[in-house]
Enzyme design. Structure first.
Site, PDB file in Angstrom:
ATOM      1  N   ARG A 182       0.931  -1.207  -0.035  1.00 44.93           N
ATOM      2  CA  ARG A 182      -0.171  -0.091  -0.101  1.00 44.93           C
ATOM      3  C   ARG A 182       0.793   1.357   0.127  1.00 44.93           C
ATOM      4  NH1 ARG A 182      -3.498  -2.807  -1.377  1.00 44.93           N
ATOM      5  NH2 ARG A 182      -5.487  -3.230  -0.336  1.00 44.93           N
ATOM      6  N   HIS A 206      -1.781   1.075  -9.767  1.00 47.64           N
ATOM      7  CA  HIS A 206      -2.251  -0.086  -8.856  1.00 47.64           C
ATOM      8  C   HIS A 206      -3.266  -0.999  -9.433  1.00 47.64           C
ATOM      9  CE1 HIS A 206      -4.176  -0.190  -4.377  1.00 47.64           C
ATOM     10  NE2 HIS A 206      -3.997  -1.415  -5.009  1.00 47.64           N
TER      11      HIS A 206
END
Length: 310
Positions: free
Chosen positions: A225, A273
């Protein structure tokens, strides 16, 4: 009166879930947000971001499913303390992550970033080729994704190690656990892969202290993340040569602003992502299996331990 399963995420994927539920669980009233029907009938909710008034609105909610692999986007403070929370564990997420990380590690191993720079400069300059057995790869995070990635890397011949907070045993992998074993793990890692969950204890984990324990010229593959990475420390590590090249699939914020340093940095490969995405059909099947488990009183796959945050 039918039990309602409410889906609050991408509506296109939701319609695919609805088709799967219609075939396999016609006894369930499957609804896609904002068509919630009678909130009293909502027993199950799948969401990327649940509504803030979840406790007041859905008083009979039995299980909250994350529509993605992580749950760091959930505000646990607004969730009923006894509500089971289940993260997504499905084959599509795993295979996608294995593909991405394998591609990234192989690229760093075979000096592809340097060859791209040489191409831009018009240089034809072969570099020494090292066998995979001489390249030490280390994976931070030994959950289902980390273990699947390591299995693939081991099969390619890489010298693999893994680290996590708790002890694991993975075939063909030297496993390290806890803060006291982190320096040894990092010292033997030529390519570092971050697959940690985002918790209070892992926020800012990729910092100057950690980078200083890596061998000079190590590579980084970051697929955890964005908030794991301390941006200033990372750029300093690149400038000093501590990190030679990096592949980043996650950032903080997402998307990055147009003027951000990462966009045009010659030693950063950036993707938006996309390392792994939930596959709608297999995800719906995974949730149906967990519903069966819940109804049978069996443990659900991916249930979150709130004390750990994952």
């Amino acid at each position: 009166m039918k039990t309602t399963f409410l889906y609050k995420s991408d509506p296109v994927r939701g319609r695919q879930w609805a088709d799967v539920f219609g075939r396999h669980r016609p006894d369930i009233d499957f609804r896609i947000w904002p068509d919630i029907g009678d909130p009293v009938q909502v027993r199950f909710l799948a969401a990327w971001e649940p509504p803030q008034d979840i406790a007041e609105r859905f008083t009979n909610l039995k299980v909250l499913f994350s529509s993605g692999a992580g749950v760091d986007q959930f505000d646990f403070a607004v969730l009923p303390p006894t509500l089971p929370v289940v993260r997504m564990v499905e084959p599509g997420i795993v295979s996608g992550m294995v593909e991405y990380v394998t591609h990234a590690v192989l690229g760093l191993h075979r000096d592809m970033p340097q060859y791209r720079r040489q191409q831009q400069e018009g240089q034809w300059k072969p570099l020494p080729v090292r066998p995979a057995s001489e390249r030490r790869v280390g994976v931070l995070g030994l959950g289902s994704l980390g273990q699947a990635v390591l299995e693939q890397l081991v099969s390619l011949g890489f010298d693999c190690a893994g680290w996590s907070r708790s002890r694991h045993d993975v075939e063909g992998v030297r496993c390290h656990a806890g803060a006291e074993e982190l320096p040894v793990f990092l010292a033997r890692t030529d390519i570092l892969v971050c697959l940690l969950p985002l918790t209070d204890s892992t926020r800012g984990f990729l910092d100057a202290k950690l980078f200083s324990m890596l061998p000079m010229g190590a590579g980084l593959v970051h697929v955890g993340r964005g908030p794991h990475l301390v941006e200033h420390d990372f750029l300093e590590a690149l400038a000093s040569g501590r990190i030679s090249d990096a592949v980043l699939d996650v950032t903080d914020p997402e998307p990055l602003p147009p003027t951000h340093a990462f966009w045009r940095h010659p030693r950063i490969e950036l993707t938006p992502h996309i390392a792994s995405m939930t596959q709608p059909l297999s995800a719906a099947q995974a949730v149906l299996d967990n519903l069966r488990r819940f109804e049978a009183g069996e443990p659900m796959v991916g249930r979150v331990d709130r004390a750990k945050g994952y």
